[in-house]
Design an enzyme around this catalytic site. Structure first.
Site, PDB file in Angstrom:
ATOM      1  N   GLU A   1      67.088  34.189  57.770  1.00  0.00           N
ATOM      2  CA  GLU A   1      67.980  35.087  58.523  1.00  0.00           C
ATOM      3  C   GLU A   1      67.557  35.099  59.983  1.00  0.00           C
ATOM      4  OE1 GLU A   1      67.341  38.753  56.450  1.00  0.00           O
ATOM      5  OE2 GLU A   1      65.307  38.996  57.199  1.00  0.00           O
TER       6      GLU A   1
ATOM      7  N   ASP B   1      64.510  44.084  65.251  1.00  0.00           N
ATOM      8  CA  ASP B   1      65.425  42.963  65.474  1.00  0.00           C
ATOM      9  C   ASP B   1      65.654  42.722  66.970  1.00  0.00           C
ATOM     10  OD1 ASP B   1      65.629  43.126  62.693  1.00  0.00           O
ATOM     11  OD2 ASP B   1      67.453  44.321  62.762  1.00  0.00           O
TER      12      ASP B   1
HETATM   13  C1  6LW Z   1      68.432  42.282  59.684  1.00  0.00           C
HETATM   14  C2  6LW Z   1      67.658  41.168  59.126  1.00  0.00           C
HETATM   15  C3  6LW Z   1      66.395  41.843  59.049  1.00  0.00           C
HETATM   16  O1  6LW Z   1      69.778  42.104  59.758  1.00  0.00           O
HETATM   17  O2  6LW Z   1      66.615  43.111  58.608  1.00  0.00           O
HETATM   18  O3  6LW Z   1      64.238  41.778  59.771  1.00  0.00           O
HETATM   19  C4  6LW Z   1      67.992  43.345  58.733  1.00  0.00           C
HETATM   20  N1  6LW Z   1      65.364  41.306  59.516  1.00  0.00           N
HETATM   21  O4  6LW Z   1      67.589  40.050  59.916  1.00  0.00           O
HETATM   22  C5  6LW Z   1      68.199  44.706  59.282  1.00  0.00           C
HETATM   23  O5  6LW Z   1      67.350  44.902  60.377  1.00  0.00           O
END
Ligand code: 6LW
Length: 505
Positions: free
Chosen positions: A180, A24
């Site tokens: 996300e 991230d």
């Molecule tokens: C994070 C989400 C994700 O909050 O995994 O790869 C979760 N993306 O965006 C935890 O890293």
């Protein structure tokens, strides 16, 4: 029209640019300096922070959350809980960091004038709902916080109070799961909304939309996803969760997470999600990334490689631990100190073993597919040793007591002593060799082997166990982290004179 902003230099650098469990990534630029933050989950201190002058070579300068007042992780909070997905920004002469603590405190905002710290105590954000919060300021100075989903709310970053309702501004590509990791940028005449979607596993990808205002409406890029390795046999997989940075020469780059699965089918990745760098082109006003190469074209500007490979050996001569050392949930001074026996790290058991969430453990991320780790342990006052850890339910360890060492393997509900051996009195060198699989014996071959044993005074390795590394992979253990290798105390006090990590890739 395709505009390649990345000049060809003929030189190359290797990817990932920050190997090991560093997912991230969020990057910001302040003058000639770049700073990058990653998720840290159940580890303390939290949110590792890196500095670079060239976007390629990164040096860890600290951890943003290094005080219990900033990072509250209940002792029984689950692994892969804790701190998710930071956004790091430089605005108005300050650094701003926003994260989610999914183990209780929700979304939190921190500020600092120097990204190496100290960072402020947390500003709670009770009105911000959803993980993966982003921060962006518009021309009127309004601060927009965008979260997974994709929702958005304006807030006062000094108080944490929201100043309007939370609204949904995009849902990503129809049919794609988990929109996300939003990041919102003003680039030229548009506001670009970059998101990850498809889930953080093999279908992960990056998509983008753009609008004339930070609140939309947003039109999706006709070529989404602008980055994904789904369905390919590329050695880097799960590419996604990205952030953009503009280099000093005006070229655009993306930092993103990816994994390197090894072995046969279905492939197991053991280092967690790592931070990669990729050049970005612009086609008709849309970013295009293409494949994320394992070998990158080097940027055209001067490179600043670190003088020496950092972090390899620690003789524990300093009073404070270097920032790459992490513990579980918190690290009270009475359980972990270099002051009790100068030149040694003393770990004092708090109660639990490696199967428990309150174990006394100090480790570093495994950052190379093959590596050798050794530590000199004095167990005259206790019991402890060296461990490779994915979580409480997945770890291999060698534990020394006066007169004996034993190797233990914990894989889910199975918890077994695999080997034991008497040892002479006195300090003992414990050793773990991780060797990546280079050739497949058959389709079921694992990603690596983990050899565990002790070293004799002449350096001879006495191997006690040879274990398949797949059981310490994310595909087996689940969750969001990667391997961390380190020292633990299971009873009494254990003194470690040195710890040596040797990359063997
Ligand atoms: C994070 C989400 C994700 O909050 O995994 O790869 C979760 N993306 O965006 C935890 O890293």
């Amino acid at each position: 029209m395709r505009v390649s902003t990345v000049p060809a230099t003929g030189r190359t650098v290797s990817n990932p640019v920050i190997p090991g469990f560093h997912p991230d990534p969020s990057v910001c630029r302040a003058g000639d300096d770049y700073y990058l933050a990653c998720s840290s989950f159940e580890y303390f201190p939290g949110v590792p922070l890196f500095h670079s002058r060239d976007l390629v070579h990164w040096t860890q300068i600290g951890n943003a959350l290094d005080r219990p007042s900033q990072l509250r992780l209940p002792l029984d909070s689950p692994s892969s809980g804790g701190i998710y997905a930071p956004t790091l920004r430089h605005h108005d002469g300050r650094f701003w960091l926003i994260v989610t603590n999914v183990s209780g405190d929700g979304n939190l905002l921190f500020t600092a004038t120097d990204p190496a710290g100290p960072w402020s105590d947390p500003i709670p954000l009770p009105g911000v709902h959803g993980i993966d919060p982003d921060l962006a300021w518009d021309d009127d100075g309004v601060c927009w916080c965008t979260t997974a989903g994709v929702g958005q709310v304006s807030l006062d970053p000094h108080t944490g109070e929201t100043t309007g309702p939370q609204r949904r501004i995009w849902s990503g590509t129809p049919g794609a799961k988990a929109p996300e990791a939003p990041h919102l940028y003003r680039i030229g005449d548009y506001w670009y909304l970059l998101i990850a979607e498809g889930g953080t596993e093999r279908c992960h990808g990056v998509s983008v939309a753009r609008g004339r205002t930070p609140t939309g409406p947003f039109e999706p890029c006709p070529h989404n996803p602008v980055l994904t390795h789904r369905g390919t046999d590329h050695p880097v997989q799960n590419t996604g969760h990205a952030d953009l940075a503009q280099a000093p020469d005006g070229s655009w780059w993306m930092v993103l997470l990816g994994v390197r699965p090894g072995g046969g089918t279905p492939g197991w990745h053991v280092l967690g999600r790592e931070t990669f760098l990729a050049p970005v082109d612009w086609v008709d006003g849309w970013p295009v990334v293409g494949e994320v190469p394992s070998v990158l074209p080097a940027p055209a500007w001067p490179l600043h490689p670190p003088a020496a490979a950092p972090d390899a050996r620690d003789d524990f001569d300093l009073s404070e631990l270097a920032p790459h050392w992490v513990s579980l949930r918190h690290r009270p001074a009475e359980a972990c100190t270099t002051k009790e026996r100068p030149g040694s790290l003393t770990l004092r058991a708090r109660g639990g073993s490696l199967d428990d969430t309150d174990v006394t453990f100090v480790g570093r991320r495994q950052q190379h597919l093959s590596c050798r780790v050794r530590a000199l342990a004095d167990v005259t006052e206790g019991r402890g040793g060296l461990a490779v850890r994915l979580d409480e339910h997945h770890h291999y360890d060698i534990e020394a007591t006066p007169g004996e060492v034993l190797v233990r393997a914990r894989v889910g509900p199975l918890n077994t002593v695999v080997a034991s051996r008497p040892i002479p009195a006195g300090p003992v060198v414990l050793r773990i060799d991780v060797t990546a699989t280079r050739t497949l014996q058959d389709a079921r071959t694992g990603p690596d082997t983990v050899r565990i044993g002790v070293e004799e005074p002449d350096g001879t390795f006495l191997e006690l166990a040879l274990l398949d590394g797949r059981y310490l992979s994310t595909e087996v253990a689940g969750g969001f982290t990667g391997r961390v290798i380190g020292m633990f105390a299971a009873a009494g006090s254990v003194h470690f004179d040195w710890f040596d990590y040797e990359p063997l890739d």
